[in-house]
Design an enzyme around this catalytic site. Structure first.
Site, PDB file in Angstrom:
ATOM      1  N   ASP A 245       0.856  -1.171   0.000  1.00 47.41           N
ATOM      2  CA  ASP A 245       0.000   0.000   0.000  1.00 47.41           C
ATOM      3  C   ASP A 245       0.900   1.231   0.000  1.00 47.41           C
ATOM      4  OD1 ASP A 245      -2.311   1.604   0.344  1.00 47.41           O
ATOM      5  OD2 ASP A 245      -1.906   1.714   2.486  1.00 47.41           O
ATOM      6  N   LYS A 246       0.359   2.376  -0.408  1.00 53.39           N
ATOM      7  CA  LYS A 246       1.165   3.604  -0.389  1.00 53.39           C
ATOM      8  C   LYS A 246       0.960   4.382   0.906  1.00 53.39           C
ATOM      9  CE  LYS A 246       0.142   7.604  -2.225  1.00 53.39           C
ATOM     10  NZ  LYS A 246       0.520   8.605  -1.210  1.00 53.39           N
TER      11      LYS A 246
ATOM     12  N   PHE B  58     -18.424   8.657   5.465  1.00 53.11           N
ATOM     13  CA  PHE B  58     -17.471   8.276   4.420  1.00 53.11           C
ATOM     14  C   PHE B  58     -17.378   6.755   4.313  1.00 53.11           C
ATOM     15  CE2 PHE B  58     -13.233   6.920   3.182  1.00 53.11           C
ATOM     16  CZ  PHE B  58     -13.010   7.652   2.037  1.00 53.11           C
TER      17      PHE B  58
ATOM     18  N   LYS C  96     -17.470  16.549   0.757  1.00 53.27           N
ATOM     19  CA  LYS C  96     -16.016  16.544   0.630  1.00 53.27           C
ATOM     20  C   LYS C  96     -15.587  15.146   0.200  1.00 53.27           C
ATOM     21  CE  LYS C  96     -13.737  15.959   4.430  1.00 53.27           C
ATOM     22  NZ  LYS C  96     -13.243  16.189   5.795  1.00 53.27           N
TER      23      LYS C  96
ATOM     24  N   THR D 174      -2.607   1.176  -4.549  1.00 48.18           N
ATOM     25  CA  THR D 174      -3.018   2.347  -3.786  1.00 48.18           C
ATOM     26  C   THR D 174      -4.374   2.829  -4.252  1.00 48.18           C
ATOM     27  OG1 THR D 174      -2.418   4.620  -3.201  1.00 48.18           O
ATOM     28  CG2 THR D 174      -1.762   3.861  -5.376  1.00 48.18           C
TER      29      THR D 174
ATOM     30  N   ASP E 193      -4.903   6.159  -4.439  1.00 46.95           N
ATOM     31  CA  ASP E 193      -4.696   7.522  -4.916  1.00 46.95           C
ATOM     32  C   ASP E 193      -4.907   7.611  -6.427  1.00 46.95           C
ATOM     33  OD1 ASP E 193      -4.243   8.632  -2.499  1.00 46.95           O
ATOM     34  OD2 ASP E 193      -2.077   8.394  -2.554  1.00 46.95           O
TER      35      ASP E 193
ATOM     36  N   ASN F  41      -8.039  -1.517   5.108  1.00 44.17           N
ATOM     37  CA  ASN F  41      -8.272  -1.821   3.700  1.00 44.17           C
ATOM     38  C   ASN F  41      -7.180  -2.703   3.101  1.00 44.17           C
ATOM     39  OD1 ASN F  41      -6.404   0.265   3.985  1.00 44.17           O
ATOM     40  ND2 ASN F  41      -6.828   1.077   1.959  1.00 44.17           N
TER      41      ASN F  41
END
EC number: 7.6.2.1
Length: 1062
Positions: free
Chosen positions: A384-385, A523, A546, A646, A648, A755
């Protein structure tokens, strides 16, 4: 308890009591259950059968020779497991007898935890642990909240906020709680700590019951602790073994290392060899006895019953007798030695000071020692990052509002402006409407979060009021949210607190603004966004949203989308984590519809998550884009050629790849997924989750082929692969895809968050980072380390050592048992296949237990064929042991044939020396027991010295166990044959060893046979080092050369000083 009148039909159910049982055995079932579990192991069961055969039929060796080693193995294992279970019983009793306060008839009563039942109302005080899973009814706090730490459940030490049911939070006393009438409906017990679905019906006087939804924010879990709250009341909903903590006791799926699999295959090969030996000897025995004179000589006539005995039954009995005679080729003690080596060897990892993190005070953890050697076989690493390659230490960098960029603590004319509203970094100034949007953006970030303000902050001995200063201490499970709230605080807007369901913020004019919190759309990793619905003092209703840019942009209908998008992409290219902020204004009628939609979804017991997701999707539409934020999560100072999985965005992944590729400080070169030669350029692949889902999906045309093979082929030719926008399940799918490819490589997954758990469990080796996202990854992993940079030493050094040590242990055990038993096989050709043992019973029993066990155990714990510093500096050494190199068939056959050669030298060397020859002063010839003792003496010395030749790293412990084992053998043989033991009915070894040592030719023969036995292995080592050296052997030569030069330099300097004194 019975429901109040007017409730729906109620069917009484049986619930378990509140006892926790983590123990495995009871006093009555320990012996049978433990024995059953131990004899499920093939090796133990095999030796049990051999032992029973020795008891039933007339075998050449005593049952003690098999029974004693088996009893030793079983007893040691049973004592270890019994002690561990006794500790579990002790812990269970302490937990079950813990005192608990519960309400009965309006009064507070104290009783033991094990006597709690579902429906009891419990009072828990500050600092106490919840005795079972409770529905949170009320607390001493006016807003009906409480703070809880769940460190014992998931390792997260941060304070989490839980909320009481709106209709019950006003019940503050025991009498009020006792008058509460309500029923609770909920799902069946299940182990997910973060999921709970239920609803509560609160019955009020002559009114319809009020129905409220219950979620994970209302459930207080057993094992969690109450913090910063005086007391709470809760109703027991899950008790005993139905609590979520107890349901999580179940162990993970068992992982088996490649060494263990090889060991089992070799065991099957040796079992086949054993059966073949027994079968050959049985056949040859009856061929030998086909001559009547040999079958029934005049001095050994058979009885009538023996002559009439069934031939097949007799042959089967002889076959079993030969099986017993040769059964020592299967090393029963190897399993015990391997278990001890893994268990004791794991402490070297936890004791490593280089892997201790001073900041957190944490060191590496070993959750299972079964996979130590697997660390030396890793070919693919999946990481993972966030929090893994990065520090998860967030810092607010900037925000962009309609194209205008704001940076906190901006330097203007050489002065820092800490309280400024930000500096416009673009040569355009926002107008009047822009100022309104700017303040709306800041308010959105102050309101759209789950951050809590830490209570009881003392300043100079006095309690600080929330509005007395802008300096607040924020607590949140997400570092991103804290960074955003603190960043906006430096830009002029401060979040103060949540009180009575109202959020308070301090604006630039030092005025406190209050917003009523109407609803929170929480979230989740699928939506990748969160929203809040608030009502201002003027009555305006806002929805602030958001989330990730990919989750926000498709839902935006207004705003300067292009300007914000370009800024987001630019920040992502720089490696920053970006979030977008949007809003919409609602009328009262629109909010009523939203509230009804949310309420119906929240109180649903079936498919609640699906209905909530549909409701959120319907509500979060037609938004107006306000701007975006950028937060930096710095890379740790370590790197690797890896697969990075990741969540991202693509631009961030691109930047990360560039950093991993170019920064020398980040790259300790690891030849795992790279298949390219050194003279070619390295390539990297970046792919997102959407594209990956298409790749993993079979073709719609119905053809058998799919894109997976093509994807794998591309990835194999890349030195780094980055998968971005990945869901947790996709991470596990990628790991599984590589695991099941045709090469079946060894995979390692490393991550720090919940996760990453599925990925960690899927890989051959799972490593958790003890990070800021909690310890769920560390709890579910095989190993845990404080920082990603520690992975370098863990794999290159510890993994390398673990593998070479245990591979030598396995091969050596088979080798020394071939040396031990093959002379016994040869001896049958010289004793008429009469099943006469070559060795004495004591030697048969103690060979693997005492004479040869400690040296190999110490070797497997201490050996370092190359220094740890050299292993870290030269990662190419890792390739020498890749693909299970030391346990391949070629190496296995070499060890086996070496054992056969040594056995031939032992047997025929002793045979030729003693045949028709007198080697004693008085002219007597040696008997068969002296012959066997001579062979055994050469055997013990040869296999021990063979290990000494393989040892590169000598310590006083190695010297003690190697030379001590040889001395122990000599002393034992002298005592065993030099004393008349009263407990022995016959003593065939009396004076045998002493007589053998009194012969000069016997001494000469022993020395010569040991040299001849060791000579082939020495020649092989010398020739291979000269002609086909491995990278490891070249490094060893280099180190030896450097040490020799250093020694020569020191000696030369010493001689010069001595000459100058003269």
């Amino acid at each position: 308890k019975e429901p109040p009148p007017g409730a729906e039909a109620y069917i009484p159910q049986k619930y378990p009591d509140n006892r926790i049982v983590s123990s495995k055995y009871t006093f009555w079932n320990f012996i049978p259950k433990n024995l059953f579990e131990q004899f499920r192991r093939i090796a133990n069961f095999y030796f049990l059968i051999i032992f029973l055969v020795q008891l039933i039929i007339d075998t050449p060796t005593s049952p003690v020779t098999s029974g004693l080693p088996l009893f030793f193995v079983i007893a040691v294992t049973a004592i270890k497991q019994g002690y561990e279970d006794w500790l579990r019983h002790k812990a269970d009793n302490a937990m079950n007898q813990c005192p608990v306060h519960f309400i009965q008839h309006g009064k507070l009563v104290r009783k033991q935890s094990r006597n709690l039942r579902v429906g009891d109302v419990v009072m828990v005080n500050d600092g106490e642990t919840f005795p079972c899973d409770l529905i949170f009814l009320s607390s001493s706090r006016e807003d009906g909240t409480c703070y809880v730490t769940t460190a014992s459940l998931d390792g997260e030490s941060s304070h989490k906020t839980y909320y009481a049911v709106q209709e019950t939070k006003g019940f503050q006393t025991e009498e009020e709680i006792d008058n509460l009438h309500a029923t609770v409906e909920c799902e069946q017990p299940q182990p997910d700590l973060y999921k709970f679905v239920g609803r509560i019906h609160v019955y009020q006087e002559r009114n319809e019951p009020v129905v409220r939804s219950l979620g994970s924010e209302n459930l207080l879990l057993r094992g969690a602790s109450l913090k910063n709250t005086e007391k709470i009341f809760g109703v027991a909903i899950y008790t005993g073994m139905e609590t979520k903590m107890a349901l999580n006791y179940q162990s993970k799926s068992q992982k088996r290392s490649v060494v263990e699999k090889s060991m089992n295959v070799f065991l099957v090969v040796y079992l086949c060899i054993l059966i073949s030996k027994a079968l050959i000897n049985t056949i040859l025995k009856y061929v030998w006895q086909s001559d009547p004179f040999r079958d029934e000589p005049w001095f050994n006539q058979k009885t009538e019953s023996e002559r009439q005995r069934n031939l097949f039954l007799k042959a089967f009995t002889d076959f079993l007798a030969f099986m017993v005679l040769f059964n020592y080729i299967i090393p029963v003690s190897m399993y015990v030695t391997v278990e001890m080596q893994k268990f004791l060897g794991s402490y070297f990892l936890t004791w490593d000071e280089d892997m201790f993190d001073e900041e957190t005070g944490e060191g590496p953890l070993v959750n299972t020692s079964d996979l130590n050697e697997e660390l030396g076989q890793v070919e693919y690493i999946f990481t993972d990052k966030t929090g893994t390659l990065t520090e998860n230490n967030m810092e607010f960098i900037e925000c962009c509002i309609e194209g205008n960029v704001y940076v906190p603590h901006v330097i203007c004319n050489g002065q820092i402006l800490p309280n400024s509203g930000g500096i416009d970094m673009i040569d355009s100034s926002p107008g009047v409407s822009g100022k309104e949007r700017e303040e709306l953006f800041f308010r959105a970030l102050c309101l759209c979060h789950t951050v809590q303000v830490k209570d009881d902050v003392l300043v100079d001995g006095q309690k600080k009021s929330p509005d007395s200063s802008r300096s607040c201490i924020y607590i949140s499970s997400s570092p991103d949210e804290v960074a955003l709230v603190e960043g906006i605080q430096r830009l002029g807007f401060t979040y103060l607190r949540l009180k009575d369901n109202h959020m308070e913020i301090l604006n630039r004019d030092n005025d406190i603004e209050r917003y009523e919190l109407l609803d929170t759309l929480s979230f989740d990793s699928v939506r990748r966004r969160m929203s809040v619905i608030v009502k201002s003092a003027s009555g305006d209703i806002y929805l602030f949203c958001k989330g990730a840019d990919s989750a926000i942009f498709p839902r935006v209908s207004e705003g300067k989308i292009d300007q914000v998008r370009s800024r987001v992409e630019r920040n992502a290219v720089e490696g920053l984590r970006t979030l977008c902020v949007a809003y919409k204004k609602c009328t009262q009628e629109e909010y009523d519809e939203i509230h009804e939609l949310l309420h119906s979804a929240k109180v649903a017991l079936q498919e609640r998550e699906k209905k909530l997701a549909e409701a959120y999707d319907q509500i979060e539409t037609n938004l107006i884009l306000l701007g975006a934020t950028a937060v930096e999560d710095r890379l740790q100072k370590a790197g690797i050629k890896v697969w990075v999985l990741t969540g991202d965005k693509m631009e961030t992944a691109t930047t990360l790849f560039k950093v991993l590729s170019k920064d020398e400080d980040l790259a300790f070169i690891f030849y795992v997924s790279c298949r390219l030669s050194n003279d070619l350029q390295d390539f990297g692949l970046i792919i997102d989750g959407a594209a990956l889902s298409l790749i993993m999906k079979p073709r719609q045309t119905g053809s058998s082929g799919n894109y997976r093979e093509l994807f794998l082929e591309i990835c194999r030719n890349c030195s780094a692969v980055l998968c971005c926008r990945m869901a947790p399940l996709q991470k596990a799918q990628i790991v599984k895809l590589i695991k099941l490819s045709k090469e079946h490589p060894i995979t390692l997954a490393i991550g720090d968050g919940a996760n990453d758990v599925s990925m960690i469990l899927e890989a051959h080796v799972g490593i958790g980072i003890i990070g800021k996202e909690g310890r769920q990854a560390a709890r579910n992993s095989d190993y845990a380390i404080p920082k990603f940079k520690h992975l370098k030493k863990m794999i290159l050094v510890h993994g390398h050592f673990y593998y070479i040590r245990i591979s030598e242990l396995v091969q050596y055990f088979f080798y020394k048992n071939v040396c031990f038993i093959f002379p016994q096989f040869l001896y049958q050709f010289f004793c008429g296949f009469s099943q006469q043992p070559l060795y004495d019973t004591a030697y048969l029993t103690l060979y693997n237990i005492s004479f040869t066990s400690l040296p190999i155990l110490m070797y497997s714990l201490m050996e370092q064929h190359v220094t740890s510093d050299m292993l870290k500096r030269d990662p190419s050494l890792y390739r020498d042991i890749a693909k299970n190199a030391l346990l391949r068939w070629r190496v296995f056959l070499y060890w086996t044939f070496l054992g056969v050669f040594d056995a031939l030298v032992f047997f025929f060397g002793a045979y030729l020396m003693l045949e028709n020859t007198t080697v004693t002063i008085n002219g007597q010839v040696f008997g068969n027991w002296t012959f066997g003792t001579l062979v055994f003496t050469v055997l013990v010395f040869t296999v021990t010295l063979k290990l000494a030749l393989d040892t590169h790293y000598w310590t006083w412990i190695n010297h003690f166990v190697i030379w001590g084992s040889l001395i122990f053998y000599i002393i034992f043989s002298l005592l065993w044959g030099g004393i008349i033991w009263p407990f022995l009915s016959y003593q065939r070894m009396y004076f045998v060893f002493i007589q053998m040592l009194s012969s000069g030719p016997a001494w000469l023969g022993i020395i010569l046979l040991i040299i001849v036995s060791l000579l082939p292995d020495i020649l092989k080592k010398v020739l291979c080092r000269q002609l086909w050296p491995t990278a490891t052997e070249r490094t060893q030569v280099k180190i030896t050369f450097l040490l020799y030069n250093y020694w020569f330099y020191c000696w030369n300097q010493k001689m010069r000083r001595a000459g100058s004194h003269r």
